[in-house]
Design an enzyme around this catalytic site. Structure first.
Site, PDB file in Angstrom:
ATOM      1  N   HIS A 196     -10.024   1.485   4.516  1.00 12.88           N
ATOM      2  CA  HIS A 196      -8.758   1.634   5.256  1.00 12.88           C
ATOM      3  C   HIS A 196      -8.993   2.598   6.423  1.00 12.88           C
ATOM      4  O   HIS A 196      -9.751   3.559   6.293  1.00 12.88           O
ATOM      5  CB  HIS A 196      -7.675   2.171   4.313  1.00 12.88           C
ATOM      6  CG  HIS A 196      -6.305   2.106   4.903  1.00 12.88           C
ATOM      7  ND1 HIS A 196      -5.877   2.991   5.863  1.00 12.88           N
ATOM      8  CD2 HIS A 196      -5.272   1.245   4.709  1.00 12.88           C
ATOM      9  CE1 HIS A 196      -4.626   2.679   6.215  1.00 12.88           C
ATOM     10  NE2 HIS A 196      -4.241   1.624   5.527  1.00 12.88           N
ATOM     11  N   GLY A 228       2.527  -1.188   4.404  1.00 14.28           N
ATOM     12  CA  GLY A 228       2.573   0.244   4.125  1.00 14.28           C
ATOM     13  C   GLY A 228       3.996   0.745   4.041  1.00 14.28           C
ATOM     14  O   GLY A 228       4.683   0.601   3.031  1.00 14.28           O
ATOM     15  N   GLY A 288       1.600   2.169  10.828  1.00 12.44           N
ATOM     16  CA  GLY A 288       2.577   3.255  10.756  1.00 12.44           C
ATOM     17  C   GLY A 288       3.233   3.590  12.076  1.00 12.44           C
ATOM     18  O   GLY A 288       3.862   4.645  12.212  1.00 12.44           O
ATOM     19  N   LYS A 341       0.044   4.249  -0.468  1.00 14.01           N
ATOM     20  CA  LYS A 341      -0.663   5.433   0.047  1.00 14.01           C
ATOM     21  C   LYS A 341      -0.406   6.644  -0.869  1.00 14.01           C
ATOM     22  O   LYS A 341      -0.310   6.474  -2.075  1.00 14.01           O
ATOM     23  CB  LYS A 341      -0.236   5.715   1.492  1.00 14.01           C
ATOM     24  CG  LYS A 341      -0.296   4.466   2.377  1.00 14.01           C
ATOM     25  CD  LYS A 341      -0.212   4.776   3.840  1.00 14.01           C
ATOM     26  CE  LYS A 341      -0.137   3.490   4.639  1.00 14.01           C
ATOM     27  NZ  LYS A 341      -0.346   3.685   6.051  1.00 14.01           N
ATOM     28  N   GLU A 388      -7.333   4.938   7.571  1.00 12.04           N
ATOM     29  CA  GLU A 388      -7.046   6.354   7.282  1.00 12.04           C
ATOM     30  C   GLU A 388      -8.235   7.001   6.580  1.00 12.04           C
ATOM     31  O   GLU A 388      -8.514   8.187   6.778  1.00 12.04           O
ATOM     32  CB  GLU A 388      -5.756   6.457   6.435  1.00 12.04           C
ATOM     33  CG  GLU A 388      -4.528   6.159   7.289  1.00 12.04           C
ATOM     34  CD  GLU A 388      -3.325   5.639   6.521  1.00 12.04           C
ATOM     35  OE1 GLU A 388      -3.317   5.680   5.283  1.00 12.04           O
ATOM     36  OE2 GLU A 388      -2.376   5.161   7.189  1.00 12.04           O
ATOM     37  N   GLU A 420      -6.399  -4.840  10.252  1.00 11.58           N
ATOM     38  CA  GLU A 420      -5.347  -3.847  10.467  1.00 11.58           C
ATOM     39  C   GLU A 420      -5.651  -3.074  11.747  1.00 11.58           C
ATOM     40  O   GLU A 420      -6.393  -2.074  11.713  1.00 11.58           O
ATOM     41  CB  GLU A 420      -5.308  -2.868   9.299  1.00 11.58           C
ATOM     42  CG  GLU A 420      -4.963  -3.481   7.971  1.00 11.58           C
ATOM     43  CD  GLU A 420      -4.304  -2.445   7.066  1.00 11.58           C
ATOM     44  OE1 GLU A 420      -3.129  -2.615   6.745  1.00 11.58           O
ATOM     45  OE2 GLU A 420      -4.959  -1.459   6.724  1.00 11.58           O
ATOM     46  N   ASN A 461       0.864  -1.187   0.000  1.00  7.37           N
ATOM     47  CA  ASN A 461       0.000   0.000   0.000  1.00  7.37           C
ATOM     48  C   ASN A 461       0.899   1.235   0.000  1.00  7.37           C
ATOM     49  O   ASN A 461       1.454   1.596   1.026  1.00  7.37           O
ATOM     50  CB  ASN A 461      -0.902  -0.017   1.248  1.00  7.37           C
ATOM     51  CG  ASN A 461      -1.793   1.212   1.318  1.00  7.37           C
ATOM     52  OD1 ASN A 461      -1.889   1.974   0.351  1.00  7.37           O
ATOM     53  ND2 ASN A 461      -2.442   1.408   2.450  1.00  7.37           N
TER      54      ASN A 461
END
Ligand code: PEP
Length: 258
Positions: free
Chosen positions: A103, A241, A181, A15, A105, A175, A13
């Site tokens: 996701h 990520g 992160g 992003k 985010e 996740e 990913n």
């Protein structure tokens, strides 16, 4: 318990990183590091930004690479007055195989809720694009003893009104928000426990489709922790990520068994 072997899926990913040119370079660099035998063992996907999808598709087609193109988002309508949005049909025409929906985010920053995630997932399925439905609890929810309750609700809401044969074909990504992160991955036993819970939840509604659905883990995967996570019986792959931005590190994660 069924005995169906599920093919592992490892997805990068990216992003909001990388121009189209960098994304092309990353795909090529990744392909130089992987052997044909690696693709026999695992499905590999990369999720660049929308502006890079076409360029990445060109590299993959020209070099005949067995790498799946993954989108990071999709709209639920197939066309219309939705400024700034992209439909599943548009993705399908670009040879996109998978799309990430829900996701954390996007749930956090764009107000995506389970109902929207469900609509997006069903739109993707209707165009032959496999949704990767992301779910996961926050630290507060985990510390409050509400991890299963939260994730269970997300799974039920996101997979609502889907026939069992469709559920069997999709991917769920567990996740935990506190692991994304942060450099703090879930302990393999914790990831296994949650993913097994998700599978049992799917089984209660969709029976044997629970043996087919791939449930992957995401959250601070790196080459040092990937093997232990993938060794767990219910974990069918990874969403990567930060570590995916370096093609060498990504390749090391994809080849988790070496
Ligand atoms: C993600 O955002 O899907 C993710 C897993 O990120 P990271 O690997 O950086 O935690």
């Amino acid at each position: 318990m069924g005995s169906i072997a599920r093919r592992p899926l490892m997805v990068a990913n990216w992003k909001m990183h990388g121009t189209f040119f960098e994304a092309m370079q990353w795909v090529q660099a990744l392909s130089y590091q992987l052997d044909p035998a690696d693709y026999d063992r695992v499905d590999v996907g990369v999720a660049p930004s929308f502006t890079s999808l076409r360029s990445v598709q060109t590299v993959i087609q020209m070099d005949d690479l067995p790498i799946h193109i993954v989108a990071q988002n999709v709209h639920w309508a197939n066309k219309g007055a939705y400024t700034g949005e992209v439909s599943a049909r548009m993705l399908a025409k670009l040879a996109v195989s998978y799309v990430i929906v829900g996701h954390s985010e996007r749930r956090r920053d764009f107000g995506e809720d389970d109902r929207m995630v469900n609509r997006k997932a069903r739109a993707a399925l209707s165009e032959g694009v496999t949704p990767i439905v992301a779910v996961g609890e926050t630290l507060e929810q985990r510390e409050g003893g509400r991890a299963e309750q939260t994730v269970g609700r997300q799974v039920s809401g996101s997979l609502a009104r889907m026939p069992s044969d469709q559920v069997g074909r999709l991917v769920v990504a567990y996740e935990p928000v506190w692991a994304i992160g942060t450099g703090r991955h879930a302990r393999p036993a914790v990831a296994q426990e949650m993913i097994s819970y998700i599978r049992s939840r799917i089984r209660s509604k969709h029976g044997d489709a629970a043996d087919q659905v791939r449930i992957i883990y995401g959250g601070s995967i790196n080459p040092g922790n990937v093997a232990a996570l993938m060794a767990k019986r219910d974990i069918d792959g990874g969403l990567i990520g930060g570590a995916s931005l370096d093609p060498g590190t990504l390749a090391a994660c994809v080849r988790y068994w070496t």
